[in-house]
Design an enzyme around this catalytic site. Structure first.
Site, PDB file in Angstrom:
ATOM      1  N   LEU A 200       0.829  -1.212   0.000  1.00  0.00           N
ATOM      2  CA  LEU A 200       0.000   0.000   0.000  1.00  0.00           C
ATOM      3  C   LEU A 200       0.864   1.262   0.000  1.00  0.00           C
ATOM      4  CD1 LEU A 200      -2.755  -1.108   2.568  1.00  0.00           C
ATOM      5  CD2 LEU A 200      -2.846  -1.180   0.067  1.00  0.00           C
TER       6      LEU A 200
ATOM      7  N   PHE B  44       1.461 -10.546  12.139  1.00  0.00           N
ATOM      8  CA  PHE B  44       1.276 -11.942  11.722  1.00  0.00           C
ATOM      9  C   PHE B  44       0.186 -12.535  12.593  1.00  0.00           C
ATOM     10  CE2 PHE B  44       4.914 -11.666  14.648  1.00  0.00           C
ATOM     11  CZ  PHE B  44       4.471 -12.459  15.707  1.00  0.00           C
TER      12      PHE B  44
ATOM     13  N   TYR C 128      -9.658  -2.877  12.815  1.00  0.00           N
ATOM     14  CA  TYR C 128      -9.781  -3.439  14.168  1.00  0.00           C
ATOM     15  C   TYR C 128      -9.053  -2.599  15.231  1.00  0.00           C
ATOM     16  CZ  TYR C 128      -5.413  -5.925  12.843  1.00  0.00           C
ATOM     17  OH  TYR C 128      -4.154  -6.238  12.411  1.00  0.00           O
TER      18      TYR C 128
ATOM     19  N   GLY D 211      -9.632  -2.207   5.570  1.00  0.00           N
ATOM     20  CA  GLY D 211      -9.950  -3.622   5.732  1.00  0.00           C
ATOM     21  C   GLY D 211      -8.977  -4.378   4.845  1.00  0.00           C
TER      22      GLY D 211
END
Ligand code: HXC
Ligand code: NAP
Length: 284
Positions: free
Chosen positions: A21, A100, A150, A192
């Protein structure tokens, strides 16, 4: 959608800009007229990315330098090098991260630190170095932090990341108020799932896990890197000059799917709805 010179005369530092990104954002910023500096630990990755980015932009507008954001000294050298290269720094994108999946009880203290030190401490150190310089130079600037959806809700199996990103969210909102008096604006994006090699290899390493992820998303697809890059371009641009302390979620509605009590009823068929309607109309 954008004016081609939207980010003209802006110098933007993207941490973790060599891949995923971060790389997509750097590419978009360049297209919109900015000069871009990318950083990360792996210099060979940065060099290759910078070479490719420069193919569609003036090479003079692309700069790379290796830096481990867990080291405040390396960050100070990096920011100095960017200022030496371009004469200024206008926008910081805190994008570098580590993560991870793992049951929390399997984590060693070193594993917890591996994530917290990059995401929370690294982001804080970079913010601090750049913020102190801008304040001393009496220079306005914008900081964009990449968190995750989250960061608000927490999430099992990525607990160091959830805790660290929640910290970055608090950093964003706290400094939005404290540093506004210096003309320093804070914004964040909460993505997301966007398939990148870095994220997928550590978070969704099997097809089953990826399929399950897509099922949860109301729009039934993952994000495209370009979609996030466009949002980032808007948020760091002067068109968003009055947006401060805000976090924009870009997740196809994923987190709301989990939040709404009755959202699972999308599984109910038309015939089942006929039966349910009869039952609920009678109040049974
Ligand atoms: C359990 C693990 C582990 C794993 C590492 N460790 N990977 N434990 N499961 N999969 C443990 C190691 O055993 C070690 O502990 C400690 O963590 C440090 O490991 P190192 O390999 O030495 O760490 P380091 O080289 O610092 O690498 C950091 C890293 C790595 C976070 C572990 O994955 C990394 O470099 N990531 C950068 C890129 C990245 O993660 N991109 C994804 C971002 S996606 P012991 O005790 O054994 O020594 C994201 C949001 C996605 O953030 C949201 C999706 C919706
Ligand atoms: P990625 O390609 O793995 O990007 C992470 C980048 O951070 C890498 O370029 C990595 O480069 C760099 N980095 C890691 N540790 C570093 C350190 N100590 N110092 C400097 N750079 C470091 O993964 P991505 O998916 O593009 O993630 C980008 C951002 O989006 C992250 O903040 C991530 O949390 C967030 N995000 C991603 C998703 C998704 O689905 N992809 C979802 C939510 C949030 P080096 O390894 O060379 O250092």
């Amino acid at each position: 959608m954008f004016e081609s010179g939207l980010l003209k005369d802006k110098v933007i530092l993207v941490t973790g800009g060599g891949t995923g990104l971060g790389r997509s954002m750097a590419e978009r910023f360049l297209e919109l007229g900015a000069a871009v500096a990318i950083t990360g630990r792996r210099t060979e990755v940065l060099e290759e990315t910078a070479k490719e980015l420069a193919q569609n932009a003036s090479p003079a507008k692309v700069f790379w330098k290796g830096c481990d954001i867990r080291s405040p000294e390396q960050i100070a050298d990096l920011v100095q090098a960017v200022e030496d290269q371009f004469g200024q720094l206008d926008i910081l994108v805190n994008n570098a991260a580590g993560n991870f999946i793992s049951p929390t009880e399997r984590l060693s203290p070193r594993a917890v630190d591996a994530v917290l030190n990059i995401v929370l401490h690294g982001t804080f150190y970079t913010t601090l170095e750049v913020g102190k310089r801008w304040i001393e130079q009496k220079k306005a600037g914008t900081m964009l932090n990449i968190v995750t959806s989250y960061a608000w809700t927490g999430s099992g199996f990525v607990v160091p990341s959830a805790a660290a990103k929640a910290g970055v969210l608090a950093l964003t909102r706290s400094l939005a108020v404290e540093w506004a008096r210096y003309g320093i604006r804070q914004v964040a994006i909460a993505p997301g799932p966007f398939p990148t090699e870095g994220a997928w290899s550590r978070l969704s390493p099997t097809p089953e896990l990826s399929d399950k992820m897509i099922e949860r998303i109301p729009l039934k697809r993952v994000g495209e890197k370009q979609e996030l890059a466009n949002l980032a371009a808007y948020l760091v641009s002067d068109f968003a000059a009055y947006v401060n302390g805000e976090v924009v979620t870009i997740d196809g509605g994923e987190w709301l799917q989990g939040a709404g009590e009755f959202n699972e009823l999308t599984e109910v068929s038309e015939e089942q709805w006929d039966l349910l309607a009869e039952m609920t109309r009678k109040g049974k």
